[in-house]
Enzyme design. Structure first.
Site, PDB file in Angstrom:
ATOM      1  N   ARG A 256      49.025  56.103  34.907  1.00  0.00           N
ATOM      2  CA  ARG A 256      50.691  55.639  34.585  1.00  0.00           C
ATOM      3  C   ARG A 256      50.428  54.612  34.985  1.00  0.00           C
ATOM      4  O   ARG A 256      49.713  53.755  35.976  1.00  0.00           O
ATOM      5  CB  ARG A 256      51.500  56.338  36.228  1.00  0.00           C
ATOM      6  CG  ARG A 256      52.780  56.138  36.422  1.00  0.00           C
ATOM      7  CD  ARG A 256      52.588  56.270  37.586  1.00  0.00           C
ATOM      8  NE  ARG A 256      52.370  55.222  38.322  1.00  0.00           N
ATOM      9  CZ  ARG A 256      51.880  54.996  39.885  1.00  0.00           C
ATOM     10  NH1 ARG A 256      52.344  56.953  40.413  1.00  0.00           N
ATOM     11  NH2 ARG A 256      51.823  54.533  40.562  1.00  0.00           N
ATOM     12  N   HIS A 260      55.107  54.537  39.617  1.00  0.00           N
ATOM     13  CA  HIS A 260      55.927  56.005  40.229  1.00  0.00           C
ATOM     14  C   HIS A 260      57.406  55.904  39.997  1.00  0.00           C
ATOM     15  O   HIS A 260      57.313  56.614  38.970  1.00  0.00           O
ATOM     16  CB  HIS A 260      55.228  56.706  41.453  1.00  0.00           C
ATOM     17  CG  HIS A 260      56.128  57.485  41.753  1.00  0.00           C
ATOM     18  ND1 HIS A 260      55.610  58.789  41.436  1.00  0.00           N
ATOM     19  CD2 HIS A 260      57.232  58.475  42.645  1.00  0.00           C
ATOM     20  CE1 HIS A 260      56.882  60.187  41.330  1.00  0.00           C
ATOM     21  NE2 HIS A 260      57.767  59.657  42.700  1.00  0.00           N
ATOM     22  N   TYR A 269      49.301  49.513  46.734  1.00  0.00           N
ATOM     23  CA  TYR A 269      48.203  50.725  47.215  1.00  0.00           C
ATOM     24  C   TYR A 269      46.540  50.763  45.814  1.00  0.00           C
ATOM     25  O   TYR A 269      46.063  51.591  45.714  1.00  0.00           O
ATOM     26  CB  TYR A 269      48.557  51.854  46.996  1.00  0.00           C
ATOM     27  CG  TYR A 269      49.620  52.563  46.148  1.00  0.00           C
ATOM     28  CD1 TYR A 269      49.823  53.127  44.809  1.00  0.00           C
ATOM     29  CD2 TYR A 269      51.319  52.272  46.412  1.00  0.00           C
ATOM     30  CE1 TYR A 269      50.343  53.368  43.892  1.00  0.00           C
ATOM     31  CE2 TYR A 269      52.217  52.408  45.339  1.00  0.00           C
ATOM     32  CZ  TYR A 269      51.686  53.176  43.943  1.00  0.00           C
ATOM     33  OH  TYR A 269      52.987  53.502  42.995  1.00  0.00           O
TER      34      TYR A 269
END
Lengths: 357, 320
Positions: A256, A260, A269
Site C-alpha cells: 500500500r 489506508h 506509523y
C-alpha cells in the site's frame, strides 16, 4: 511411535521481475505483447482514477476514500484472468476490478460521493458491491459459489481480502466451508503489508498468509502481487482448478504505497524508507521498462493515453456531480413492502419539510 | 390434520420445498439427524442435497446463506439455539438487514433464519434465551414468533414467500406442548398483522410466543373481559391494532418472556404513551422476565413470567 502425518509447502510465483524481464517458461501462451500493453493501460487508468479520487476528497467533493495506489497489478491481473461469467465479490478496495469489468465510472463516483445509488450494479456485470466489515464477504462468496455449483453454472467466484482480514474468524470459516463444500471459489489475499497502522508482522506469527489455507484443506499459493502477469497466471490456473471443485487461496504480495484511507497519515506509523524501497517494485515501472525495451511505448503515446483517460474520468465526475439525491429513497428500500410505522416516519419528514436540504 | 407446532413447521418446510426448488435448508445436524429437536426430520431423505449439514460455525452458516440468497437461492438456515445466534449477529445486522437498503433494492436477501427460543423446558445454560428485542431494533429484518401450530405453518409459509430476511423464532416449549387442527394444504398468514386471541372491553393484553397461552389461561380463570393480542410479527410492529384496542379499553398490559428493560414491551409502551396517552386511564404495565441473564434451569420457574405474576398485574390494572 512417531510418524510424520502431514507436510506442506508454499510456492511463490513471479513472471516479470522488477526490471521488466520475463520468465518465458512461465509466461502463459495467450499473453502476447499487446496483452501486456493492455495490462499496462488498465493499470494507468486505475491509477489515474485513484489520483482523481484523492484530489476530489481533499476538495471535499467525495467522502472518505480508500486508495489502491501500488496494488493495481493484483487487481488488474486477477480481473483480466476472469471470464465474463465469473463472479466478483470485493472488499472495499478493489476499485480497479470494477473498472476492468466496465462498471460505469459515473456510478463509482456516486458511490464515492457516499450515495447508495452508486452500488446499483448493472445486471450485465457479474459483481457484488463493496463490503466494508472486514472479511465478512468471504462467506458471501462461498454462498454465491455454492449456488453456482447447485445450479450447475460454469461460473467461478473470485473474492478478495486484505492481510488484516486474514485475522478475522469469517476468513477461516469461509475457507473451511469452501473446502468442505468443494465450491468453485478463488480467494485472493491482497497483502498490502499494512492494516491501517498495524504491519503484517503483527497480524500473525505464520510465515506466510497463504499457508492459512492449508488447515482448511484447500490449495494455496503466493505470487508477486506487483507482477501483473504473475497474478494473471496464478489466478487463471486457480479458476481452472476451482471449476474442478478445488478452491484456491492466493496470497498476492503487494504494498500500500498510499494512505489506508484519506482519514489517516501513514508517516505517523511507518518508515518512509520502507515505502521508498517498495516504490522501486511497484507494478508500472517494470511494465514500462518492458514496453519501452520492446519499442511498444514512448512518451508521446503515454501523453495521448493520459489525455484520453483524463477526459473519460472528468466526464464521469461531471455526471456524478449532477446526481440528484432523493432522501425518500432511504425509507423506500428497507423492506420489499412498506411497513406502516416506517411510512408514518417518512410522512412525518415529508409533511414537516425535513427532507428539504 | 391434528398436529403439534414441530410437525407444523416440518410440514411448512416440506410444502415450500416441493413448491420452490431453490429452497435449501442448512445448519448443524439438520440433515440425517433432522435437527436436535427433529424439526427437519425426513427432509434430508426426501430432498437430499437441498438439506445441508454445515460445519459448526453460526456466523459461517448465516454468511454463506446470505451469499446463497444473493445468488438466487432461498436459504433457510437453522441456528441450533438462539443463545448461539449472537455469533452471527454481525452477518445479520451488517448484511442481511441492510443489503437491500444499501443497494437501493438492486439486491435483496430472501432468507428465513429459524431458531428455537425461550425457556421453561429445563434446558442447559444458553439454551433458553428470548433474544427478539436486539433483532427487532434492526431495520430491515422481519421478526416472527408463532404461538400455535396453525400460526407456525401459515407464518412460515408466508415468510418463505417473501423477499426479505426473516428471523423465525420457534418457542421450544411449544414444539410439542399441544396439537391443533391445521389445514393440509399451503396457506399464508399475513406478516405485520397482530391477531386477536380474545376480545373484551376492560383491558388490552399484548403478548406473543410462549406467553400467549398463559395469558389466555389467566384471563379465562379470572373471567375478565380483555382484548388479548398476539403480535405474531414482532417487527415491523402492528401499531395500528394495538392502538385501536387501547382506545377501546383504556388499559394496557404487555407480557413477554424476554427481559423487561429495553424490550419489546418498552417499545409498545412508548408508542401507546406517544399516541394514545389521553385514551388510557391507568399506567401501562409490563410483565416480563427480570432484567438479568437467563438463570440455570433450577431457577427458571421464578424467572419466566407465570400465571401468578400475570394475575396480580391484571388485578392491579382493573382497580384503576
Amino acid at each position: 511411535m512417531i510418524k510424520k502425518v502431514f507436510e506442506a509447502s508454499i510456492n511463490y510465483v513471479q513472471i516479470m521481475d522488477n526490471d521488466g524481464n520475463i520468465d518465458e517458461q512461465l509466461l502463459p501462451k495467450e499473453i502476447d505483447n499487446q496483452k501486456i500493453l493492455e495490462m499496462y493501460k488498465q493499470i494507468v487508468f486505475a491509477r489515474m482514477v485513484d489520483a482523481k479520487c484523492m484530489s476530489l476528497q481533499r476538495q471535499g467533493r467525495i467522502a472518505t476514500y480508500a486508495p489502491i495506489y501500488g496494488e493495481e497489478a493484483t487487481q488488474i491481473g486477477s480481473a483480466m484472468a476472469m471470464n465474463e461469467n465469473d463472479i466478483f465479490v470485493p472488499n472495499f478496495r478493489q476499485h480497479a476490478v470494477f473498472f476492468n469489468r466496465k462498471f460505469p465510472l459515473e456510478l463509482f463516483f456516486i458511490y464515492e460521493k457516499a450515495f447508495e445509488e452508486g452500488t446499483k450494479i448493472p445486471e450485465n456485470i457479474n459483481a457484488y458491491p463493496w463490503i466494508v466489515p472486514v472479511s465478512t464477504q468471504i462467506l458471501h462468496a462461498v454462498g454465491i459459489a455454492y449456488a453456482q455449483k447447485f445450479k450447475n453454472t460454469d461460473s467461478v467466484v473470485l473474492t478478495y481480502i486484505g492481510d488484516g482480514g486474514t485475522s478475522e474468524g469469517n476468513f477461516y470459516e469461509g475457507m473451511n466451508f469452501a473446502g468442505i463444500f468443494k465450491v468453485p471459489i478463488v480467494i485472493i489475499i491482497e497483502n498490502n503489508q499494512w492494516a491501517i497502522s498495524v504491519p503484517r508482522s503483527k497480524q500473525t506469527n505464520a510465515e506466510t498468509l497463504a499457508q492459512k489455507g492449508i488447515a482448511a484443506g484447500i490449495d494455496c499459493i503466493q505470487v508477486d502481487g506487483n507482477d501483473v502477469i504473475g497474478v494473471y497466471k496464478v489466478v487463471k490456473d486457480a479458476i481452472a482448478s476451482a471449476k474442478n471443485s478445488k478452491p484456491v487461496l492466493i496470497e498476492a504480495i503487494t504494498y500500500r504505497l498510499g494512505v489506508h484511507t484519506t482519514s489517516d497519515d501513514p508517516t505517523k506509523y511507518r518508515d518512509e524508507n520502507e515505502v521508498n524501497e517498495w516504490k522501486l517494485k511497484e507494478p508500472l515501472i517494470r511494465l514500462n521498462k518492458f514496453l519501452v525495451k520492446k519499442q511498444l511505448w514512448d512518451n508521446e503515446k503515454q501523453k495521448a493515453m493520459e489525455l484520453e483517460f483524463s477526459k473519460t474520468i472528468d466526464e464521469a465526475v461531471e455526471k456524478a456531480e449532477s446526481f440528484k439525491p432523493d432522501p425518500k429513497s432511504m425509507f423506500e428500500h428497507v423492506y420489499s413492502f412498506m411497513p406502516d410505522i416506517l411510512k408514518q416516519e417518512e410522512d412525518e419528514f415529508e409533511m414537516n419539510n425535513f427532507f428539504v436540504d | 390434520m391434528l398436529i403439534n407446532m414441530l410437525n407444523a413447521i416440518n410440514n411448512a418446510l416440506d410444502l415450500a420445498m416441493q413448491e420452490n426448488q431453490d429452497i435449501v435448508l442448512l445448519g448443524e445436524d439438520v440433515g440425517k439427524d433432522g435437527g436436535v429437536f427433529r424439526v427437519t426430520d425426513g427432509l434430508f431423505d426426501k430432498y437430499k442435497n437441498r438439506v445441508i449439514d454445515t460445519p459448526l460455525a453460526e456466523d459461517g452458516i448465516i454468511g454463506v446463506s446470505i451469499g446463497m440468497a444473493l445468488a438466487g437461492l432461498r436459504p433457510v438456515p437453522e441456528i441450533q439455539f438462539a443463545g448461539f445466534m449472537w455469533l452471527s449477529f454481525n452477518q445479520i445486522v451488517n448484511h442481511a438487514a441492510r443489503y437491500r437498503s444499501r443497494t437501493r433494492s438492486r439486491f435483496s436477501i430472501p432468507m428465513v433464519i429459524r431458531t428455537p427460543v425461550s425457556g421453561g423446558v429445563r434446558a442447559l445454560e444458553h439454551h433458553s434465551e428470548s433474544p427478539e428485542a436486539p433483532y427487532a431494533n434492526i431495520g430491515g429484518l422481519v421478526i416472527i414468533e408463532p404461538s400455535s401450530p396453525y400460526d407456525a405453518k401459515g407464518l412460515l409459509i408466508k415468510a418463505l414467500h417473501m423477499q426479505d430476511p426473516v428471523i423465525f423464532l420457534e418457542p421450544t416449549k411449544l414444539y410439542r406442548l399441544f396439537k391443533q387442527e391445521v389445514p393440509e394444504n399451503m396457506y399464508e398468514i399475513e406478516i405485520g398483522k397482530a391477531n386477536y386471541i380474545a376480545k373484551g372491553d376492560d383491558l388490552t393484553i399484548i403478548t406473543y410466543g410462549t406467553m400467549v397461552n398463559i395469558v389466555k389461561s389467566v384471563a379465562e380463570k379470572k373471567q375478565i373481559s380483555a382484548d388479548i393480542i398476539d403480535l405474531r410479527t414482532i417487527a415491523p410492529l402492528d401499531e395500528k391494532t394495538i392502538l385501536e384496542s387501547i382506545k377501546k379499553t383504556g388499559k394496557a398490559m404487555i407480557v413477554h418472556e424476554a427481559p423487561t428493560s429495553f424490550g419489546v414491551g418498552a417499545e409498545i409502551s412508548a408508542r401507546i404513551a406517544e399516541k394514545a396517552i389521553y385514551d388510557i386511564s391507568a399506567p401501562i404495565i409490563r410483565i416480563a422476565a427480570p432484567s438479568l441473564p437467563y438463570p440455570y434451569p433450577g431457577y427458571e420457574k421464578f424467572y419466566v413470567p407465570n400465571e401468578l405474576r400475570i394475575g396480580k398485574a391484571i388485578e392491579k390494572l382493573l382497580k384503576y
